[in-house]
Design a protein around this motif. Structure first.
Motif, PDB file in Angstrom:
ATOM      1  N   MET A 182      -7.880   4.509   5.560  1.00  0.00           N
ATOM      2  CA  MET A 182      -8.697   4.975   4.441  1.00  0.00           C
ATOM      3  C   MET A 182      -9.768   3.703   3.697  1.00  0.00           C
ATOM      4  N   SER A 183     -10.520   4.125   3.041  1.00  0.00           N
ATOM      5  CA  SER A 183     -11.456   2.952   2.553  1.00  0.00           C
ATOM      6  C   SER A 183     -10.713   2.819   1.243  1.00  0.00           C
ATOM      7  N   GLU A 184     -11.031   1.584   0.797  1.00  0.00           N
ATOM      8  CA  GLU A 184     -10.643   1.199  -0.598  1.00  0.00           C
ATOM      9  C   GLU A 184     -11.255   2.154  -1.794  1.00  0.00           C
ATOM     10  N   LEU A 185     -12.515   2.736  -1.586  1.00  0.00           N
ATOM     11  CA  LEU A 185     -13.029   3.525  -2.613  1.00  0.00           C
ATOM     12  C   LEU A 185     -11.940   4.863  -2.585  1.00  0.00           C
ATOM     13  N   THR A 186     -11.649   5.509  -1.552  1.00  0.00           N
ATOM     14  CA  THR A 186     -10.672   6.646  -1.581  1.00  0.00           C
ATOM     15  C   THR A 186      -9.323   6.420  -1.935  1.00  0.00           C
ATOM     16  N   LEU A 187      -8.937   5.112  -1.959  1.00  0.00           N
ATOM     17  CA  LEU A 187      -7.493   4.686  -2.622  1.00  0.00           C
ATOM     18  C   LEU A 187      -7.622   4.593  -3.983  1.00  0.00           C
TER      19      LEU A 187
ATOM     20  N   LEU B 235      -9.714   6.123  -6.092  1.00  0.00           N
ATOM     21  CA  LEU B 235     -10.135   7.451  -6.417  1.00  0.00           C
ATOM     22  C   LEU B 235      -8.677   8.020  -6.474  1.00  0.00           C
ATOM     23  N   ILE B 236      -7.827   8.109  -5.584  1.00  0.00           N
ATOM     24  CA  ILE B 236      -6.795   8.738  -5.572  1.00  0.00           C
ATOM     25  C   ILE B 236      -5.839   8.312  -6.696  1.00  0.00           C
TER      26      ILE B 236
ATOM     27  N   ALA C 268      -7.137   9.589 -10.094  1.00  0.00           N
ATOM     28  CA  ALA C 268      -6.533  10.999 -10.194  1.00  0.00           C
ATOM     29  C   ALA C 268      -5.115  11.187 -10.661  1.00  0.00           C
ATOM     30  N   TYR C 269      -4.441  10.227  -9.828  1.00  0.00           N
ATOM     31  CA  TYR C 269      -2.975  10.308 -10.171  1.00  0.00           C
ATOM     32  C   TYR C 269      -2.473   9.863 -11.616  1.00  0.00           C
ATOM     33  N   LEU C 270      -3.410   8.853 -12.095  1.00  0.00           N
ATOM     34  CA  LEU C 270      -3.147   8.399 -13.406  1.00  0.00           C
ATOM     35  C   LEU C 270      -3.591   9.610 -14.624  1.00  0.00           C
ATOM     36  N   ALA C 271      -4.634  10.019 -14.180  1.00  0.00           N
ATOM     37  CA  ALA C 271      -5.223  11.159 -14.926  1.00  0.00           C
ATOM     38  C   ALA C 271      -4.026  12.451 -15.076  1.00  0.00           C
ATOM     39  N   ILE C 272      -3.667  12.968 -13.867  1.00  0.00           N
ATOM     40  CA  ILE C 272      -2.624  13.394 -13.831  1.00  0.00           C
ATOM     41  C   ILE C 272      -1.422  13.263 -14.827  1.00  0.00           C
ATOM     42  N   LEU C 273      -1.059  12.180 -14.572  1.00  0.00           N
ATOM     43  CA  LEU C 273       0.352  11.729 -15.155  1.00  0.00           C
ATOM     44  C   LEU C 273      -0.020  11.660 -16.684  1.00  0.00           C
TER      45      LEU C 273
END
Length: 157
Positions: A1-6, A8-9, A12-17
């Motif tokens: 996976m690219s660094e950009l994908t990681l 963004l994940i 997104a995880y922090l936003a959901i938390l």
């Protein structure tokens, strides 16, 4: 996976938390302090010179009090002349219930015209008529059982 994908994940995880944390704080706040009441509903929004509405006239066969039928506070009652009746664990409740499943400001019984309504005030465990959880103000008649936690209340004459 690219660094950009990681990256963004992770975002997104922090936003959901954070959404989860803020919703948990909101639930705790509403359980401790009750639902927000608009200024006009509190009576402060009235202009000078306006009269307060009269209490509904007593009719034969209309309920006069709320009685705790079952639960730890069985026998406790509140007269409907002091409507609206607040039910909960808080010190400002007309009917104080010692029940772990009851919120500080759990429900309210109020009159509209010659009918009585029960309204859940955003409690965590809900207010039930029979086995049905209410989500909006619901009409009450004589003898209708309202369950709040492990406590059952009725309108009586």
């Amino acid at each position: 996976m690219s660094e950009l994908t990681l990256f963004l994940i992770r975002i997104a995880y922090l936003a959901i938390l954070w959404i989860f944390v803020l919703s948990a704080i909101s639930v705790i706040r509403s359980d401790m302090f009750g639902a927000r009441v608009p200024e006009t509903a509190r009576g402060r929004g009235r202009e000078r010179g306006q009269r307060q509405p009269k209490a509904p006239a007593k009719r034969r066969g209309s309920p006069t009090h709320v009685l705790v039928v079952e639960g730890g506070n069985a026998g406790q009652r509140a007269d409907l002349s002091g409507a609206p009746i607040l039910i909960g664990r808080g010190p400002d409740a007309a009917i104080r219930l010692d029940d772990d499943y009851v919120s500080t400001r759990h429900a309210r019984i109020a009159a509209s015209g010659d009918q009585w309504f029960v309204e859940d005030l955003g409690s965590t465990n809900g207010t039930y008529i029979g086995s049905v959880r209410i989500t909006q103000p619901t009409t009450l008649t004589l003898g209708t059982q309202v369950r709040i936690g492990k406590t059952i209340l009725e309108l009586r004459k």
